[in-house]
Scaffold this motif. Structure first.
Motif, PDB file in Angstrom:
ATOM      1  N   PHE A   1       0.529  -1.085  -0.212  1.00  0.00           N
ATOM      2  CA  PHE A   1      -0.101   0.333  -0.534  1.00  0.00           C
ATOM      3  C   PHE A   1       0.422   1.420  -0.021  1.00  0.00           C
ATOM      4  N   SER A   2       0.014   2.391  -0.644  1.00  0.00           N
ATOM      5  CA  SER A   2       0.901   3.591  -0.794  1.00  0.00           C
ATOM      6  C   SER A   2       0.939   4.528   0.990  1.00  0.00           C
ATOM      7  N   SER A   3       0.009   4.366   1.350  1.00  0.00           N
ATOM      8  CA  SER A   3      -0.064   4.895   2.847  1.00  0.00           C
ATOM      9  C   SER A   3      -1.352   3.604   3.737  1.00  0.00           C
ATOM     10  N   GLU A   4      -0.347   4.409   4.645  1.00  0.00           N
ATOM     11  CA  GLU A   4      -0.728   3.710   5.886  1.00  0.00           C
ATOM     12  C   GLU A   4      -2.523   3.828   5.945  1.00  0.00           C
ATOM     13  N   GLU A   5      -3.121   4.405   5.410  1.00  0.00           N
ATOM     14  CA  GLU A   5      -4.999   4.724   5.569  1.00  0.00           C
ATOM     15  C   GLU A   5      -5.263   3.753   4.699  1.00  0.00           C
ATOM     16  N   ASN A   6      -4.985   3.742   3.580  1.00  0.00           N
ATOM     17  CA  ASN A   6      -4.805   2.880   2.320  1.00  0.00           C
ATOM     18  C   ASN A   6      -4.488   1.291   3.164  1.00  0.00           C
ATOM     19  N   ARG A   7      -3.708   0.950   3.480  1.00  0.00           N
ATOM     20  CA  ARG A   7      -3.721  -0.209   4.637  1.00  0.00           C
ATOM     21  C   ARG A   7      -4.868  -0.674   5.732  1.00  0.00           C
ATOM     22  N   GLU A   8      -5.218   0.282   5.960  1.00  0.00           N
ATOM     23  CA  GLU A   8      -6.173   0.285   7.654  1.00  0.00           C
ATOM     24  C   GLU A   8      -7.551   0.040   6.605  1.00  0.00           C
ATOM     25  N   ARG A   9      -8.088   1.067   5.481  1.00  0.00           N
ATOM     26  CA  ARG A   9      -9.003   0.282   4.527  1.00  0.00           C
ATOM     27  C   ARG A   9      -9.101  -0.862   4.035  1.00  0.00           C
ATOM     28  N   PHE A  10      -8.191  -1.256   3.718  1.00  0.00           N
ATOM     29  CA  PHE A  10      -7.734  -3.008   3.057  1.00  0.00           C
ATOM     30  C   PHE A  10      -8.692  -3.794   4.213  1.00  0.00           C
ATOM     31  N   LEU A  11      -7.362  -3.476   5.610  1.00  0.00           N
ATOM     32  CA  LEU A  11      -7.660  -4.333   6.561  1.00  0.00           C
ATOM     33  C   LEU A  11      -9.081  -4.662   6.730  1.00  0.00           C
ATOM     34  N   ALA A  12      -9.861  -3.168   7.037  1.00  0.00           N
ATOM     35  CA  ALA A  12     -11.017  -2.824   7.103  1.00  0.00           C
ATOM     36  C   ALA A  12     -12.323  -3.688   6.230  1.00  0.00           C
ATOM     37  N   ASP A  13     -11.980  -3.989   4.935  1.00  0.00           N
ATOM     38  CA  ASP A  13     -12.592  -4.847   4.407  1.00  0.00           C
ATOM     39  C   ASP A  13     -12.361  -4.843   2.685  1.00  0.00           C
ATOM     40  N   PRO A  14     -11.368  -6.358   3.133  1.00  0.00           N
ATOM     41  CA  PRO A  14     -10.215  -6.657   1.374  1.00  0.00           C
ATOM     42  C   PRO A  14     -10.828  -6.738   0.634  1.00  0.00           C
ATOM     43  N   GLU A  15     -12.098  -7.374   0.704  1.00  0.00           N
ATOM     44  CA  GLU A  15     -13.522  -8.373  -0.422  1.00  0.00           C
ATOM     45  C   GLU A  15     -13.594  -6.638  -1.172  1.00  0.00           C
ATOM     46  N   ALA A  16     -13.662  -5.437  -1.063  1.00  0.00           N
ATOM     47  CA  ALA A  16     -13.911  -4.126  -1.314  1.00  0.00           C
ATOM     48  C   ALA A  16     -13.163  -3.832  -2.335  1.00  0.00           C
ATOM     49  N   PHE A  17     -11.698  -4.471  -2.274  1.00  0.00           N
ATOM     50  CA  PHE A  17     -10.444  -4.176  -3.109  1.00  0.00           C
ATOM     51  C   PHE A  17     -10.023  -4.922  -3.605  1.00  0.00           C
ATOM     52  N   LEU A  18      -9.916  -5.999  -3.176  1.00  0.00           N
ATOM     53  CA  LEU A  18      -9.427  -7.031  -4.014  1.00  0.00           C
ATOM     54  C   LEU A  18      -9.810  -7.326  -6.072  1.00  0.00           C
ATOM     55  N   PRO A  19      -8.931  -7.442  -6.979  1.00  0.00           N
ATOM     56  CA  PRO A  19      -8.959  -7.711  -8.323  1.00  0.00           C
ATOM     57  C   PRO A  19     -10.170  -9.048  -8.658  1.00  0.00           C
ATOM     58  N   GLN A  20     -10.185  -8.562  -9.034  1.00  0.00           N
ATOM     59  CA  GLN A  20     -11.713 -10.414  -9.548  1.00  0.00           C
ATOM     60  C   GLN A  20     -10.400 -11.261  -9.861  1.00  0.00           C
ATOM     61  N   TYR A  21     -11.687 -12.395  -9.573  1.00  0.00           N
ATOM     62  CA  TYR A  21     -10.252 -13.360 -10.418  1.00  0.00           C
ATOM     63  C   TYR A  21      -8.823 -13.511 -10.060  1.00  0.00           C
ATOM     64  N   ASP A  22      -8.471 -13.329  -8.848  1.00  0.00           N
ATOM     65  CA  ASP A  22      -7.616 -13.739  -8.027  1.00  0.00           C
ATOM     66  C   ASP A  22      -6.959 -12.280  -8.834  1.00  0.00           C
ATOM     67  N   GLY A  23      -6.669 -11.509  -8.975  1.00  0.00           N
ATOM     68  CA  GLY A  23      -5.954 -10.331  -9.877  1.00  0.00           C
ATOM     69  C   GLY A  23      -5.085 -11.284 -11.357  1.00  0.00           C
ATOM     70  N   HIS A  24      -6.490 -12.183 -11.550  1.00  0.00           N
ATOM     71  CA  HIS A  24      -6.054 -12.975 -12.715  1.00  0.00           C
ATOM     72  C   HIS A  24      -6.463 -11.824 -13.888  1.00  0.00           C
ATOM     73  N   CYS A  25      -6.414 -12.036 -15.495  1.00  0.00           N
ATOM     74  CA  CYS A  25      -6.990 -11.572 -16.394  1.00  0.00           C
ATOM     75  C   CYS A  25      -8.479 -11.569 -16.803  1.00  0.00           C
ATOM     76  N   ALA A  26      -9.211 -10.671 -16.431  1.00  0.00           N
ATOM     77  CA  ALA A  26     -10.678 -10.682 -16.271  1.00  0.00           C
ATOM     78  C   ALA A  26     -10.900 -11.878 -18.351  1.00  0.00           C
ATOM     79  N   TYR A  27     -10.698 -10.844 -19.006  1.00  0.00           N
ATOM     80  CA  TYR A  27     -10.857 -11.566 -20.722  1.00  0.00           C
ATOM     81  C   TYR A  27     -10.006 -12.528 -20.354  1.00  0.00           C
ATOM     82  N   GLY A  28      -9.316 -13.008 -19.505  1.00  0.00           N
ATOM     83  CA  GLY A  28      -8.629 -14.563 -19.902  1.00  0.00           C
ATOM     84  C   GLY A  28      -9.796 -15.466 -19.159  1.00  0.00           C
ATOM     85  N   VAL A  29     -10.441 -14.928 -17.752  1.00  0.00           N
ATOM     86  CA  VAL A  29     -11.049 -15.923 -17.203  1.00  0.00           C
ATOM     87  C   VAL A  29     -12.476 -15.971 -18.047  1.00  0.00           C
TER      88      VAL A  29
END
Length: 172
Positions: free
Chosen positions: A73-101
């Motif tokens: 993360f670029s800031s402690e604030e962004n890290r805390e936002r992620f830790l509070a709700d990781p699902e809100a920020f995760l890339p879809q398909y575990d970070g794999h290419c959406a078109y590939g999926v």
């Protein structure tokens, strides 16, 4: 039989992350090549057909573990936002290419080739693929959602992102 039905019904109520596949991690050792997944949601999004703004590099000293991977993360604030709700920020398909999926496979997602659709972060592998993805984003998401349950249990892609050199994560 009744016990099996109850077990299946219960499993359907569990959050999707309980069954998350392996997060794509490239040679950097970080998910999303060390770019800050929270920062994508604060960037202006370009119109379809135009390049997106560059992602924000994370810092090696600001990390969190999720789904077996290290996110930077670029800031402690962004890290805390992620830790509070990781699902809100995760890339879809575990970070794999959406078109590939959408086409039935797992290939790496390039952190520079991103789009947020309905509050979800999608990555693609190459600029050429982005053009195919953008021809029918809703249709491609529908295809990917249909394919994902069948390929999610497969291991993460072991491929390298083509023509990609990561500037992230920033070291202190």
């Amino acid at each position: 039989m009744r016990m099996t039905s109850l077990a299946l019904a219960f499993a359907a109520l569990l959050p999707a992350t309980a069954f998350a596949g392996e997060q794509y991690v490239d040679e950097t050792g970080f998910a999303v090549s060390g770019y800050d997944v929270v920062a994508y949601f604060d960037l202006p999004q370009s119109a379809v057909g135009e390049a997106q703004p560059d992602p924000v590099p994370g810092r090696a000293s600001l990390t969190a573990e999720h789904n077996g991977a290290t996110f930077a993360f670029s800031s402690e604030e962004n890290r805390e936002r992620f830790l509070a709700d990781p699902e809100a920020f995760l890339p879809q398909y575990d970070g794999h290419c959406a078109y590939g999926v959408a086409k039935g496979g797992k290939v790496p997602g390039n952190p520079y080739l991103w789009r947020i659709v309905d509050g979800e972060l999608y990555l693609n592998i190459t600029e050429n693929v982005v053009s195919f993805w953008e021809e029918d984003i809703p249709g491609n998401i529908d295809l990917a959602e249909g394919n994902w349950p069948g390929i999610e249990p497969d291991g993460a892609s072991g491929n390298t992102i083509p023509q990609f050199s990561s500037a992230a994560p920033l070291s202190e």
